[in-house]
Design an enzyme around this catalytic site. Structure first.
Site, PDB file in Angstrom:
ATOM      1  N   VAL A   1       0.902  -1.136   0.156  1.00 10.69           N
ATOM      2  CA  VAL A   1      -0.209   0.031  -0.017  1.00 10.69           C
ATOM      3  C   VAL A   1       0.946   1.233  -0.052  1.00 10.69           C
ATOM      4  CG1 VAL A   1      -1.719   1.450   1.349  1.00 10.69           C
ATOM      5  CG2 VAL A   1      -2.033  -1.008   1.062  1.00 10.69           C
TER       6      VAL A   1
ATOM      7  N   ASP B   1     -12.825 -10.582   8.397  1.00 13.74           N
ATOM      8  CA  ASP B   1     -11.491 -10.755   8.625  1.00 13.74           C
ATOM      9  C   ASP B   1     -11.373  -9.269   9.600  1.00 13.74           C
ATOM     10  OD1 ASP B   1      -9.102 -11.443   8.906  1.00 13.74           O
ATOM     11  OD2 ASP B   1      -8.208 -10.402   7.330  1.00 13.74           O
TER      12      ASP B   1
END
Length: 510
Positions: A140, A290
């Protein structure tokens, strides 16, 4: 080439598990018979020198999976959602699996973004940082959109990751087939189906357009939820290997000191985490699967921020109602009703004794509810429930397992914020509200209206269908067959057509 290649990868995998000490842990977690455990250790030992060493500071299984690479790391993460297969202890260990790998070079990331989005990166972003996070599948970057000045997070897939995963998944299928053949007791857990589920999840994550769509759907579903925020997807800056979301600034949910420094009530925050998860699962049938501390932040105004939408859970409306009734039955200690719901849904074979099953469920629930708030545990409940349902022949249901496993994770998050939280008291209003809304007369009326809408689409076909059915019960001569009753489905079609006509007439009158 494919067969020998997969066999070699399995040998390398087994050798790594043996060398890191993970083989013993896995064999015990799967309840492999002692003779087969001994045989596996003996067969694997000569190849142990071929295995990778991994990080000695990590637990054995985590160490082995991390050493074997991205596909194994991701497989471990998926297995952390399946305590019915690996056991709760190993599932909890896998939940904390190291997913931090060295970032790939900046020039590769920039080249990939330009190739995917079709423009020079400087024309798209006025700022584009070095990687701020790197995981098994992607990394990222923090960036600023040139056109609007908006701060965003740009997720970029690792080069060559799709090919690497496909190669390893082939080996996983071979491994599952071997396990099913050597251990018939594991067939109830359907190892091949588990690999297929893993393949579906991972292939979805390897196409970031699908994760962008998941983020967009979750954003739309939760936009009105007070105290909850999902970063807005930026579609025109997203593609197969690139995903762009609004930047989420906040304190990590696992950092209680930072949360306290913001002046946020951790007790209320813990309750909100649990209630929001249940609301998303029951209300929408679409939930973040998650939902651990690493994927949650707290904004300065107290909003809970969720991100990383690679693993999302989906349950249909019928299953939602079943799950709500099971939870509600446990909350009310109505074990007979919980047993009836299992039988009505077909989760337990019809030839089993429902009273015996209800007593077994009571043996699950009563010890839990006899505990004080700090010891009431969804994880403990599910552990007992897995044992009971296995004894009564209940087949594994992936969608329920994922939902239940996520609830265990969310419970852990809530307890990290408030160790004395009573999860049943917190869950009760959400479940009761869902029951009132979806299992009462109003829900029946909604179901009938939806049924009428479906029939409306087929309305033009009903006259021809009834006529064709009536013709089929006539003899070739054209005379109505004697001693032959008109089949029930003909009466059903005719009845539905009549009901539909009455319904339309009432609408016209009103």
């Amino acid at each position: 080439m494919k067969g020998p290649h997969n066999i070699w990868r399995l040998i390398r995998t087994g050798a790594t598990f043996e060398r890191t000490g993970a083989m013993r842990v896995v064999l015990e977690a799967m309840n492999v018979p002692p003779r087969l455990r001994f045989a596996a250790r003996v067969i694997g030992w000569p190849f142990s020198f071929l295995g990778l060493k991994g990080d000695p500071d990590l637990p054995p299984v985590t160490r082995a999976l991390t050493a074997l690479g991205p596909a194994y790391i991701k497989f471990g993460q998926i297995l952390s959602t399946r305590p019915d297969i690996v056991g709760l202890d190993l599932a909890n260990q896998l939940r904390y699996l190291q997913d931090k790998l060295p970032p790939f070079p900046m020039d590769q990331a920039r080249h990939l973004v330009e190739a995917e989005l079709g423009q020079p990166i400087d024309a798209l972003f006025s700022e584009f940082s070095e990687p701020v996070a790197a995981a098994s599948i992607a990394q990222v970057h923090k960036a600023r959109v040139a056109e609007t000045g908006e701060e965003v997070a740009v997720k970029v897939l690792r080069p060559g990751i799709v090919r690497a995963f496909r190669r390893d998944i082939d080996a996983f299928y071979l491994s599952a087939a071997i396990i099913e053949r050597l251990l018939p007791s594991t067939r109830r857990l359907r190892p091949t189906d588990v690999i297929a589920h893993f393949e579906g999840v991972v292939m979805g994550e390897l196409d970031l357009r699908l994760e962008t769509a998941a983020a967009a759907e979750f954003y739309a579903n939760t936009e009105a939820d007070e105290g909850f925020r999902v970063p807005r997807p930026v579609w025109h800056l997203s593609a197969r290997q690139v995903m762009t979301l609004g930047w989420a600034e906040g304190a990590p949910l696992g950092d209680n000191d930072a949360i306290d420094a913001l002046g946020i009530d951790r007790t209320e925050l813990g309750e909100r985490v649990l209630q929001l998860f249940l609301k998303h699962a029951l209300r929408d049938g679409y939930f973040h699967a998650d939902m651990h501390q690493g994927n949650l932040k707290v904004a300065s105004n107290g909003d809970l921020i969720a991100y990383d939408f690679g693993i999302m859970g989906t349950i249909d409306e019928y299953t939602r109602r079943v799950y709500a009734e099971i939870l509600y039955g446990f909350i009310r200690k109505d074990y007979r009703r919980v047993a009836e719901v299992h039988f009505e849904a077909g989760y337990v074979p019809a030839d089993r004794d429902i009273d015996e099953f209800a007593r077994a469920l009571r043996s699950v629930g009563e010890p839990i509810f006899g505990m004080d708030a700090t010891r009431i545990s969804m994880a403990r409940l599910l552990n007992y429930l897995f044992e009971v349902t296995e004894r009564f022949g209940m087949q594994t249901r992936t969608e329920l397992i994922l939902l239940q496993r996520t609830m265990v994770v969310v419970e852990g998050v809530a307890r990290s914020l408030n160790p004395s939280i009573n999860i049943w008291h917190v869950a009760q209003p959400v479940v009761e509200d869902y029951i009132r809304t979806n299992l009462g007369p109003a829900a029946l009326a909604r179901d009938l209206i939806r049924t009428a809408r479906v029939l409306g689409r087929f309305g033009p076909h009903l006259p021809a269908a009834v006529e064709a059915a009536l013709i089929r019960v006539r003899q070739p001569s054209g005379r109505v067959a004697e001693r032959r009753r008109i089949p029930g489905f003909v009466w059903f079609i005719a009845g539905v057509g009549t009901m539909w006509a009455v319904f339309l007439a009432l609408l016209h009158v009103s």
